[in-house]
Design a protein around this motif. Structure first.
Motif, PDB file in Angstrom:
ATOM      1  N   LYS A  84       0.782  -1.243   0.000  1.00  0.00           N
ATOM      2  CA  LYS A  84       0.000   0.000   0.000  1.00  0.00           C
ATOM      3  C   LYS A  84       0.811   1.288   0.000  1.00  0.00           C
ATOM      4  O   LYS A  84       0.258   2.356   0.252  1.00  0.00           O
ATOM      5  CB  LYS A  84      -0.950  -0.014   1.189  1.00  0.00           C
ATOM      6  N   ASN A 100      -0.505  -7.544  -5.642  1.00  0.00           N
ATOM      7  CA  ASN A 100      -1.881  -7.148  -5.326  1.00  0.00           C
ATOM      8  C   ASN A 100      -2.884  -7.825  -6.252  1.00  0.00           C
ATOM      9  O   ASN A 100      -3.940  -8.294  -5.806  1.00  0.00           O
ATOM     10  CB  ASN A 100      -2.032  -5.623  -5.390  1.00  0.00           C
ATOM     11  N   SER A 123     -11.105  -1.361  -0.906  1.00  0.00           N
ATOM     12  CA  SER A 123     -10.721  -0.461  -1.992  1.00  0.00           C
ATOM     13  C   SER A 123     -10.382   0.915  -1.430  1.00  0.00           C
ATOM     14  O   SER A 123     -10.250   1.070  -0.205  1.00  0.00           O
ATOM     15  CB  SER A 123     -11.828  -0.400  -3.053  1.00  0.00           C
ATOM     16  N   SER A 124     -10.238   1.876  -2.293  1.00  0.00           N
ATOM     17  CA  SER A 124      -9.720   3.174  -1.841  1.00  0.00           C
ATOM     18  C   SER A 124     -10.343   4.305  -2.635  1.00  0.00           C
ATOM     19  O   SER A 124     -10.632   4.157  -3.831  1.00  0.00           O
ATOM     20  CB  SER A 124      -8.201   3.192  -2.059  1.00  0.00           C
ATOM     21  N   LYS A 153      -6.000  -1.092  -7.083  1.00  0.00           N
ATOM     22  CA  LYS A 153      -7.350  -1.023  -6.492  1.00  0.00           C
ATOM     23  C   LYS A 153      -8.390  -0.925  -7.608  1.00  0.00           C
ATOM     24  O   LYS A 153      -9.433  -1.575  -7.575  1.00  0.00           O
ATOM     25  CB  LYS A 153      -7.460   0.179  -5.541  1.00  0.00           C
ATOM     26  N   ARG A 176     -14.776   1.699  -0.482  1.00  0.00           N
ATOM     27  CA  ARG A 176     -13.752   2.714  -0.813  1.00  0.00           C
ATOM     28  C   ARG A 176     -13.440   3.536   0.430  1.00  0.00           C
ATOM     29  O   ARG A 176     -14.228   4.365   0.868  1.00  0.00           O
ATOM     30  CB  ARG A 176     -14.255   3.613  -1.942  1.00  0.00           C
TER      31      ARG A 176
END
Ligand code: WQD
Length: 339
Positions: A84, A100, A123-124, A153, A176
């Motif tokens: 990350k 990932n 997620s982001s 992601k 997210r």
């Protein structure tokens, strides 16, 4: 029936494990301890008084994952396993894509083999990219990511949407995250980055306990009220509870659903520094430096969908985040390393 937390020994995974255990679920953690410590899992057991089944395996290792699935009855997978660090992903894109994406493909393949059809993904907000204006809303198209970490992601979200199209029985909740900070109120688990923290909050806590001399504020000439960047900081315990709320939703609904986990409120860098100093009665020496390349001025969520679909909303404020994060750091000035 158990919940598998892939990458569950990390910062967000351990807090989520506590909330699942407190809600009465059985928890299995799979983690290769690349960026986490076994001690963190023991602390989860200490907080909850419950046992966790821990597998020290790499989620990219298909045979090891098949063994886990054959030994445990896994009902839902919550997937945190991934690298990350944004800067590192720019320097080592292949490593990020291999790990990932590979971990996710292996998980999905093994789930298919064992008939497991519920997935909650870490997620982001980074997938909104740089084009969308805040507040970021789930109806917006995904944007262009500025680094390979963000693209992983983005791509994993696409994997999950495609799997849901191929299998009408599959449910995927794509959570997210905005900016998770703080720690469990016990002070037993918290964020323990390796080396110099990339993110602001662990930097602040390490300056506050004297581990680092000074926080550099990256730019005060943005178009915001005090000139510093605005983010949607969310208490990691609230974030963890969002995952627990996602499981009954996934049980009741098929298909892929994107849901923001944020507070819907923005806080500037200087506001969080001042809140931290005020609530904890400590000084956080800081100086204004140049902007950090790639930062956007304002980023916060629309938090309505999570409340409507999951019945979840963040309950802890910036003061809670600052108090609990400092508590963790003062109880564990060197993170888990002292154990
Ligand atoms: C927040 C604000 C900085 C450090 C990143 C990733 C995102 C997600 C979360 C997770 C910004 C400022 C920071 C410092 C500072 N990834 N800052 N001095 O950039 O919003 O999001 O982390 O795994 O994908 O991009 O979070 O905490 O790095 O920065 O002034 O020493 O703090 O400029 O305005 P960001 P952050």
């Amino acid at each position: 029936m158990a919940i598998l937390l892939a990458g569950g020994a990390g910062y967000i995974g351990t807090h989520t494990a506590v909330e699942f255990l407190n809600a009465g679920y059985d928890v299995v953690i799979a983690d290769n301890l690349y960026n986490s410590k076994a001690e963190a899992v023991r602390r989860v057991e200490k907080i909850t008084g419950k046992a966790v089944s821990f597998y020290q395996i790499d989620v990219c290792d298909k045979a090891a994952l098949q063994k886990l699935f054959s030994e445990q009855k896994i009902d839902t997978v919550v997937h945190f396993a991934g690298m990350k660090a944004v800067g590192e992903s720019v320097a080592k894109p292949l490593m990020y894509y291999r790990n990932n994406l590979g971990a996710t493909l292996t998980l999905l393949e093994v789930m298919k083999e064992f008939g497991c059809k519920r997935f909650v993904f870490s997620s982001s907000a980074t997938v909104y990219g740089v084009q969308n204006p805040a507040p970021f809303c789930e109806t917006m198209p995904r944007g262009e990511c500025s680094n390979p970490y963000g693209w992983t992601k983005w791509m994993i979200e696409q994997f999950l949407m495609d799997v849901c199209v191929s299998d009408p029985e599959f449910s995927a909740v794509l959570l997210r995250y905005f900016n998770p900070i703080g720690a469990h109120e016990s002070g037993l688990i918290g964020e323990d980055p390796q080396g110099v923290p990339n993110n602001i909050f662990p930097y602040i806590t390490q300056v506050a306990v004297g581990r680092r001399p000074l926080l550099t504020v990256f730019g005060d000439d943005y178009d915001t009220p005090d000139g510093t960047c605005i983010r949607d900081y969310i208490h990691v315990v609230d974030l963890a509870k969002g995952h627990v709320a996602a499981v009954p939703y996934a049980e009741a609904h098929k298909g892929a659903e994107v849901i923001n986990l944020g507070t819907g409120k923005g806080t500037s860098v200087l506001e969080i520094v001042h809140a931290f100093e005020h609530v904890n009665g400590v000084k956080v020496p800081h100086a204004i430096g140049p902007r950090r390349p790639g930062d956007i001025a304002v980023n916060y969520s629309s938090a309505d969908k999570a409340e409507q679909l999951l019945g979840w909303k963040a309950e802890r404020d910036i003061e809670d985040m600052c108090r609990d994060g400092y508590h963790w750091q003062t109880m564990n000035p060197m993170g888990y390393a002292e154990e």
